[in-house]
Write a protein that holds these residues in place. Structure first.
Motif, PDB file in Angstrom:
ATOM      1  N   ALA A 167     -16.354 -36.115 -50.834  1.00  0.00           N
ATOM      2  CA  ALA A 167     -17.112 -34.550 -50.631  1.00  0.00           C
ATOM      3  C   ALA A 167     -17.985 -35.029 -49.602  1.00  0.00           C
ATOM      4  N   ILE A 168     -17.927 -34.124 -48.506  1.00  0.00           N
ATOM      5  CA  ILE A 168     -18.660 -34.100 -47.217  1.00  0.00           C
ATOM      6  C   ILE A 168     -19.908 -33.020 -47.244  1.00  0.00           C
ATOM      7  N   ASP A 169     -21.213 -33.789 -47.725  1.00  0.00           N
ATOM      8  CA  ASP A 169     -22.079 -32.652 -48.112  1.00  0.00           C
ATOM      9  C   ASP A 169     -22.986 -31.878 -46.735  1.00  0.00           C
ATOM     10  N   SER A 170     -22.541 -30.667 -46.425  1.00  0.00           N
ATOM     11  CA  SER A 170     -22.472 -30.198 -45.177  1.00  0.00           C
ATOM     12  C   SER A 170     -23.783 -29.619 -45.178  1.00  0.00           C
ATOM     13  N   ALA A 171     -24.899 -30.460 -46.335  1.00  0.00           N
ATOM     14  CA  ALA A 171     -26.022 -30.016 -46.143  1.00  0.00           C
ATOM     15  C   ALA A 171     -27.150 -31.211 -44.773  1.00  0.00           C
ATOM     16  N   ARG A 172     -25.781 -32.277 -44.955  1.00  0.00           N
ATOM     17  CA  ARG A 172     -26.721 -33.541 -44.454  1.00  0.00           C
ATOM     18  C   ARG A 172     -25.240 -34.082 -42.870  1.00  0.00           C
ATOM     19  N   LYS A 173     -26.201 -33.380 -41.859  1.00  0.00           N
ATOM     20  CA  LYS A 173     -25.893 -33.539 -40.569  1.00  0.00           C
ATOM     21  C   LYS A 173     -25.972 -34.201 -39.591  1.00  0.00           C
ATOM     22  N   PRO A 174     -25.464 -35.138 -38.938  1.00  0.00           N
ATOM     23  CA  PRO A 174     -24.065 -35.579 -40.150  1.00  0.00           C
ATOM     24  C   PRO A 174     -24.005 -36.088 -40.792  1.00  0.00           C
ATOM     25  N   PHE A 175     -22.608 -35.744 -41.668  1.00  0.00           N
ATOM     26  CA  PHE A 175     -22.451 -37.017 -43.095  1.00  0.00           C
ATOM     27  C   PHE A 175     -22.084 -38.089 -42.776  1.00  0.00           C
ATOM     28  N   VAL A 176     -22.607 -39.198 -42.999  1.00  0.00           N
ATOM     29  CA  VAL A 176     -22.820 -40.702 -42.118  1.00  0.00           C
ATOM     30  C   VAL A 176     -21.782 -41.918 -42.960  1.00  0.00           C
ATOM     31  N   VAL A 177     -20.129 -42.130 -43.372  1.00  0.00           N
ATOM     32  CA  VAL A 177     -19.387 -42.732 -43.570  1.00  0.00           C
ATOM     33  C   VAL A 177     -19.589 -44.039 -42.883  1.00  0.00           C
ATOM     34  N   LEU A 178     -19.866 -44.893 -44.137  1.00  0.00           N
ATOM     35  CA  LEU A 178     -19.988 -46.612 -43.674  1.00  0.00           C
ATOM     36  C   LEU A 178     -18.295 -47.050 -43.685  1.00  0.00           C
TER      37      LEU A 178
END
Length: 378
Positions: A167-178
């Protein structure tokens, strides 16, 4: 763009008696875990895995914002079923060979348990499936299709809680994926395929080529980035990975990106150095976003079979792993290991890969996978 700071230094009618594989193990005293010992922390470095071969023409990305059609979904399910062919043959043919319209007795249960274990579903899952089948059908006439159907339902029940798309949280810009995993697991191509998936959803995506130890990994990600139409932040071979991750996050923020996917090294022959590097990346990007990374995906190669258990244990100790991606199901007869991983670790399986094409990575579907594994129509 501000100057990138120097990252800090990192240091039944009747229950069938249980006389199957487990009881035979108890009488022998062997280990039932099926999980190999983790690799030693030191020793002669293994050669780096070569970059995966890129097909000359991959399927293109779906135009931004275009909704997946029913035909697209059927096409994907067909590819999933085809990709599971080797695993299906291993387990389904073993089950089919045990039945000629006869009553379910203890010997057959024992043989079913062995077949499931040999198909990499693991000892615990095999025992659970066979025990339930014995309670419900012991002494009754059964067919191989009935058995495979019962197993598929039970496997889907195990998988359903972990079949959770990222789930990409649109409130976090950018949503960081390690993104972490051993070299050769398909990590770099998985990042590009995820980028293509998210871009197809209308998101603005950026990639960071954080496996700076391998020039091939950096170049490979650039090629995939161009193919997916997303920018790639990269540095020269040997550059500081944490500094690159910081720069990428800074740029992703400035350019209003929705998702930042960060590639990392996967040199397990030197675990202490890798642990330090991953920890340093996390510390440094948290200077810009205290909550980053927002997700940490571990990419696993299905062809490794039960060794995947050791990899999960190792990377959970080194990084904040919160979800799995399983690749190369089409090249393996060991796809059943995904069920064993779900039962043991309870980590979400956000996507599975069944091919080299840029569209050959999709969100994981429990029922489709379970029925495909048992050679049944979705």
């Amino acid at each position: 763009m501000s100057e990138t700071p120097k990252p800090e230094e990192g240091n039944v009618e009747k229950e069938a008696p249980k006389k199957g594989w487990l009881s035979r193990w108890r009488s022998r005293g062997d280990s039932p875990s099926g999980t190999p010992e983790p690799e030693p922390a030191s020793g002669t470095p293994e050669p780096e895995a070569a970059a995966e071969t890129l097909e000359p023409e991959e399927a293109g990305a779906r135009p931004e914002g275009e909704v997946e059609t029913e035909a697209d979904k059927k096409g994907w399910l067909s590819r999933l079923r085809s990709g599971l062919a080797k695993s299906t043959k291993k387990v389904a043919e073993s089950i089919t060979g045990l039945f000629t319209k006869k009553k379910l007795d203890q010997q057959t249960l024992d043989e079913l348990e062995d077949a499931l274990i040999q198909a990499d579903l693991g000892v615990t899952v095999a025992a659970r499936l066979v025990e339930k089948l014995g309670k419900e059908r012991f002494g009754k006439e059964v067919t191989d299709e009935e058995v495979r159907g019962a197993f598929a339902d039970d496997i889907a029940e195990i998988l359903r809680p972990v079949a959770t798309p990222l789930a990409i949280d649109s409130a976090r810009k950018p949503f960081v994926v390690l993104v972490v995993g051993v070299n050769g697991s398909g990590k770099t191509t998985t990042i590009a395929k995820l980028a293509n998936l998210y871009k197809g959803e209308g998101r603005k995506v950026m990639l960071a080529a954080g496996d700076t130890f391998r020039a091939a990994a950096v170049e490979q990600l650039k090629i995939w980035g161009d193919r997916a139409g997303v920018p790639v932040i990269a540095r020269d071979t040997g550059a500081d990975a944490a500094g690159l991750a910081y720069e990428a996050l800074e740029r992703a923020k400035a350019e209003g990106c929705d998702v930042l996917l960060i590639d990392t090294a996967g040199r397990l022959h030197n675990k202490s150095n890798l642990m330090d590097e991953l920890a340093k990346i996390v510390r440094v990007i948290r200077k810009l976003d205290p909550d980053a990374p927002h997700s940490c995906l571990l990419v696993l190669d299905a062809t490794t079979g039960q060794n995947a258990h050791a990899q999960v244990e190792t990377f959970k100790a080194m990084s904040p792993v919160d979800a799995l991606v399983v690749t190369k199901l089409d090249g393996s007869a060991k796809g059943g290991v995904l069920v064993a991983l779900a039962e043991k670790f309870k980590l979400p399986v956000v996507a599975v890969g069944v091919g080299e094409g840029i569209d050959d990575l999709r969100p994981f579907e429990a029922r489709a996978f379970a029925r495909g594994l048992m050679g049944l129509p979705a």
